[in-house]
Design a protein around this motif. Structure first.
Motif, short mmCIF file in Angstrom:
data_model
loop_
_atom_site.label_atom_id
_atom_site.label_comp_id
_atom_site.label_asym_id
_atom_site.label_seq_id
_atom_site.Cartn_x
_atom_site.Cartn_y
_atom_site.Cartn_z
N LEU A 283 0.81 -1.22 0.00
CA LEU A 283 0.00 0.00 0.00
C LEU A 283 0.84 1.27 0.00
N GLY A 284 2.07 1.19 0.51
CA GLY A 284 2.95 2.36 0.50
C GLY A 284 2.54 3.43 1.48
N THR A 285 2.72 4.69 1.08
CA THR A 285 2.40 5.86 1.92
C THR A 285 1.33 6.70 1.23
N THR A 286 0.36 7.16 2.01
CA THR A 286 -0.67 8.06 1.50
C THR A 286 -0.49 9.45 2.09
N VAL A 287 -0.45 10.46 1.23
CA VAL A 287 -0.42 11.86 1.66
C VAL A 287 -1.80 12.43 1.36
N ALA A 288 -2.47 12.95 2.40
CA ALA A 288 -3.87 13.35 2.23
C ALA A 288 -4.18 14.54 3.12
#
Length: 428
Positions: A283-288
């Motif tokens: 899934l990695g990293t989410t920036v939100a």
């Protein structure tokens, strides 16, 4: 509509391009924009050719090596090699012609015309492989989509006109569009660039114009870590970041995201995903859009090739707003990005990224106005959310040239030798 961005490490060789096609093929027939950087170390190779040309040395051997490397990849990937070779030869001829001109314009202008060719080659090869793989695709020229001012090598985007052009080019097409990152054009039709590593920014601009919900940046790491896994032995993946967290990390030099990328995404609350090119199931990293995370681990950011410049007014007057303003103007004029500032009553010190094309002229102009000292080949280490005990240990063991801290960030500047032999063992 989706927007994917693939960096140079993702398309550095035949296996990388095949893997790109495999990832792209799983998009369920949804319209897709893929933004691609130059292959592997192509940008470095083009910069070297340009440097040889400006220093009066022959670029021919470097050019032939560059050409052979790209054609080798084509031969391995594409059955109709002669067709794609003919397609690329016109660009190779243009590159060689441009490098061989007797009269060159400014370094920054020539940089944008020549170094931008890396993205042209990579996207044309990838588009040809898409056709080979029966993936419906088209090649789009970013030099026709993104409009900027005339600030070569660090062009500023004219957003409204750019949005209109992107929307017009994207209407009534449901396949895969292969677009170059990093490059654009100005009102005169000349090629401009968005700054080194600017392909992330290109992807963000496309997402902004097309109102997509998410941008995915495919990297050779699993996501955003609290330190560069290529430098540090023990690192932690950060699964979620706010826009503010990401901007701060990018500002201090974290190479995972280009500093300009977040602003257009934040305006429309578009999520940014950083995922592994090698392990796409992760899934990695989410920036939100979310509140700043107060529980982030300490992050370690290393910027090499720094220069410490120290200035004192020649008349021994105070280093007031007028003198500091003059120093800022000169630094901006010669395109040296400031990473750290410190001043006293009569002195002013800055740590800047070394810009070899303009460094000599910068030093000359500063020396005309101020008493000047400088140190090259320095390393700037930034620790976000630092641990006080670690900072005290660093303070006791290192001979640093500059130190600065606030409530959440600690920065220290030192020689490469100090970093490699003393600080790195402490941090690892």
């Amino acid at each position: 509509m989706k927007v994917y961005k693939f960096g140079g490490a993702s398309v550095k060789d035949v296996n990388g391009i095949r893997n790109l096609a495999k990832i792209v093929s799983k998009t369920d027939r949804e319209p897709l924009m893929i933004v691609v950087s130059a292959m592997g170390k192509s940008t470095n190779a083009l910069e070297r050719m340009l440097g040889l040309r400006f220093s009066g040395h022959s670029f021919k051997e470097a050019f032939e090596t560059f050409k052979k490397q790209h054609l080798h990849i084509c031969r391995e990937l594409i059955s109709d090699f002669e067709k794609v070779k003919k397609l690329l030869n016109s660009d190779f001829d243009l590159l060689e012609y441009r490098l061989g001109l007797k009269e060159l314009m400014s370094y920054d202008y020539e940089y944008d015309q020549i170094v931008s060719m890396g993205e042209i080659f990579s996207t044309k090869i990838i588009h040809a492989y898409m056709e080979e793989s029966r993936l419906e695709s088209r090649w789009l020229d970013a030099r026709q989509l993104i409009l900027t001012d005339d600030n070569y090598r660090a062009a500023r985007v004219q957003l409204e006109k750019t949005v209109d052009t992107i929307r017009e080019a994207s209407s009534n097409y449901n396949g895969i569009s292969v677009v170059q990152g990093f490059i654009a054009h100005n009102e005169l039709g000349n090629t401009t660039t968005l700054g080194r590593e600017g392909s992330d920014y290109t992807a963000a601009l496309l997402a902004y114009a097309l109102d997509v919900s998410e941008v995915t940046i495919w990297k050779d790491v699993d996501g955003v870590y609290n330190a560069d896994p290529k430098i540090f032995e023990k690192t932690k993946l950060i699964p979620e970041l706010s826009y503010r967290d990401a901007v701060e990390l990018a500002f201090y030099g974290a190479s995972i995201i280009h500093p300009k990328t977040i602003q257009p995404l934040q305006k429309k609350k578009i999520n940014l995903r950083v995922r592994s090119f090698y392990y796409p199931e992760k899934l990695g990293t989410t920036v939100a859009s979310k509140k700043k995370n107060e529980n982030l681990p300490s992050s370690f950011i290393v910027k090499k090739n720094q220069v410490l410049i120290s200035l004192v007014p020649r008349d021994f007057s105070f280093m007031d707003a007028e003198n500091m303003g003059l120093a800022f103007q000169i630094l901006a004029k010669h395109q040296h990005h400031i990473n750290l500032i410190q001043n006293s009553a009569i002195s002013f010190s800055v740590c800047v990224d070394f810009n070899h094309a303009h460094f000599h002229s910068l030093i000359q102009e500063l020396a005309d106005k101020f008493e000047l000292r400088y140190n090259e080949n320095q390393v700037l280490v930034t620790i976000r959310h630092y641990d006080v005990a670690l900072i005290e240990k660093i303070y006791d063991l290192l001979r640093f040239k500059l130190e600065q801290r606030n409530r959440s960030t600690y920065q220290v500047l030192m020689s490469e030798e100090e970093f490699e032999l003393k600080l790195l063992p402490i941090l690892n």
